[in-house]
Design a protein around this motif. Structure first.
Motif, PDB file in Angstrom:
ATOM      1  N   THR A   2       0.816  -1.203   0.000  1.00  0.00           N
ATOM      2  CA  THR A   2       0.000   0.000   0.000  1.00  0.00           C
ATOM      3  C   THR A   2       0.850   1.253   0.000  1.00  0.00           C
ATOM      4  N   ASP A   3       0.199   2.369  -0.293  1.00  0.00           N
ATOM      5  CA  ASP A   3       0.855   3.683  -0.221  1.00  0.00           C
ATOM      6  C   ASP A   3       2.123   3.727  -1.057  1.00  0.00           C
ATOM      7  N   LYS A  31       8.926   5.396   6.434  1.00  0.00           N
ATOM      8  CA  LYS A  31       7.557   4.871   6.444  1.00  0.00           C
ATOM      9  C   LYS A  31       7.547   3.372   6.151  1.00  0.00           C
ATOM     10  N   GLU A  34       8.359   1.416   9.177  1.00  0.00           N
ATOM     11  CA  GLU A  34       7.187   1.311  10.043  1.00  0.00           C
ATOM     12  C   GLU A  34       6.222   0.253   9.524  1.00  0.00           C
ATOM     13  N   GLN A  35       6.044   0.196   8.202  1.00  0.00           N
ATOM     14  CA  GLN A  35       5.168  -0.805   7.612  1.00  0.00           C
ATOM     15  C   GLN A  35       5.679  -2.219   7.858  1.00  0.00           C
ATOM     16  N   LYS A  38       4.720  -3.428  11.152  1.00  0.00           N
ATOM     17  CA  LYS A  38       3.294  -3.744  11.259  1.00  0.00           C
ATOM     18  C   LYS A  38       2.928  -5.014  10.494  1.00  0.00           C
ATOM     19  N   GLU A  42       3.844  -7.918   3.505  1.00  0.00           N
ATOM     20  CA  GLU A  42       3.604  -7.087   2.336  1.00  0.00           C
ATOM     21  C   GLU A  42       4.836  -6.993   1.428  1.00  0.00           C
TER      22      GLU A  42
END
Length: 373
Positions: A2-3, A31, A34-35, A38, A42
């Motif tokens: 994502t993003d 970022k 951080e992903q 989580k 991904e």
């Protein structure tokens, strides 16, 4: 994933290293980190090394330890031993077999798990290298000549004619990344132009040829995960760490060999030890290495040594580095006693990588309308 960050289509490869672009890359990299914390599922990561010599502590602190961390966090990982790329800027490959197995042994010794990470050799994956043909049709010669890394590598050859392989080095790296549809590549800032070339190729393939399936492009937009540590570490002579200069401490070296190299390390004439990277880079380098080995800050190490001088600093670094590398060296010695295991492991990694590459090449040929039977 994502993003997804996509560089503006008008941004040139040279601009990929501009100050503003570097800031964007650093922000995006933060970022991504951080992903990963989580949801690491991904991401699929591609990284690797050219077997031009033996791995050293610059590699370890700059990238290898981070690979293990990402693997252990749950990121699917592919590591390429880029043997074909050795001949991009030299006439002969050197003792390639020895160096390939040295890299493999180091990977396993530091904690790379072959059950979770696919380790393979470049030359053993025909479908990966076949991607070079359509990819070369997607780039111009001027883009390749402008690539900062290509120019830097050519300058390092002392004016010898540029080989076609060196000129197309960024395209070969794009094939390395895209054959397994990796969407994460750990890089230093100087490697951002290579990654941008990969992103350009992925976008242009989708625009020119379409998709094997209508719901998504054949290739993802690979993201940069910026690394910092390796670029901060100098060689024992106070200059940039380099295999060719002989100023490195290799992971395969013994504790005694390490001690001798550190004893000869360059410092300065001031006895009182301070952490001052600007005016005392050689001392700062040894402090930084000691700090990396002991999970402290360079300033804390300097304050502990104080008036102890360069001798105390070198003694502290020797003890810390040898303690840090002791389990790596023990595991390495164990692996070297079983060459059959190493051969089988590399064969298994090549087999897995070939299955992935064959599937990707089928997607490419489907998108290009080249499936005839």
């Amino acid at each position: 994933m994502t993003d997804t960050h996509v560089t503006d289509a008008g941004e040139s490869l040279a601009e990929a290293t501009s100050e503003a672009s570097l800031r964007r890359s650093e922000e995006r990299s933060a970022k991504i980190a951080e992903q990963i914390d989580k949801d690491p599922s991904e991401f699929r990561m591609l990284t690797g090394d050219r077997p031009t010599g033996h791995l050293h502590i610059g590699h370890y602190f700059g990238s290898l330890a981070n690979r293990v961390r990402l693997q252990d966090a749950g990121v699917e990982t592919f590591i390429v031993i880029a043997d074909y790329q050795v001949i991009a800027d030299r006439d002969v490959a050197g003792p390639l077999r020895e160096r390939v197995y040295s890299l493999l042994t180091d990977y396993l010794a530091i904690g790379i798990d072959p059950a979770r990470t696919t380790i393979f050799t470049h030359s053993a994956i025909p479908a990966l290298n076949q991607l070079m043909l359509p990819f070369l049709a997607l780039v111009t010669d001027s883009e390749l000549y402008r690539n900062p890394t290509v120019k830097a590598e050519h300058e390092a050859t002392s004016g010898r004619p540029m080989s076609g392989l060196l000129l197309t080095y960024p395209v070969h790296q794009a094939a390395d990344i895209l054959f397994c549809k990796a969407n994460l590549v750990p890089v230093g800032k100087d490697q951002l132009p290579h990654l941008e070339q990969t992103r350009v190729i992925a976008r242009r393939f989708d625009e020119r040829y379409g998709r094997a399936r209508s719901d998504q492009p054949v290739f993802p937009q690979a993201e940069a995960l910026l690394s910092q540590g390796g670029s901060l570490i100098l060689g024992m002579d106070g200059t940039k760490m380099s295999k060719s200069k002989g100023n490195t401490i290799e992971l395969r070296m013994s504790a005694d060999e390490t001690a001798k190299l550190i004893k000869r390390a360059v410092t300065d004439s001031e006895r009182f030890i301070t952490y001052d990277p600007e005016t005392r880079p050689e001392v700062a380098n040894l402090l930084r290495l000691t700090a990396l080995c002991t999970d402290r800050t360079p300033t804390d190490v300097a304050e502990e040594i104080g008036n102890g001088g360069g001798g105390t600093l070198k003694k502290l670094l020797t003890e810390a580095l040898n303690e840090k590398l002791a389990p790596v060296r023990a595991r390495r010695a164990e692996l070297e006693r079983d060459p059959g295991y190493l051969r089988d492991l590399l064969a298994e990694g090549n087999e897995r990588a070939n299955a992935v590459a064959d599937a990707t090449l089928t997607d490419v040929r489907t998108a290009m309308g080249m499936i005839y039977t």
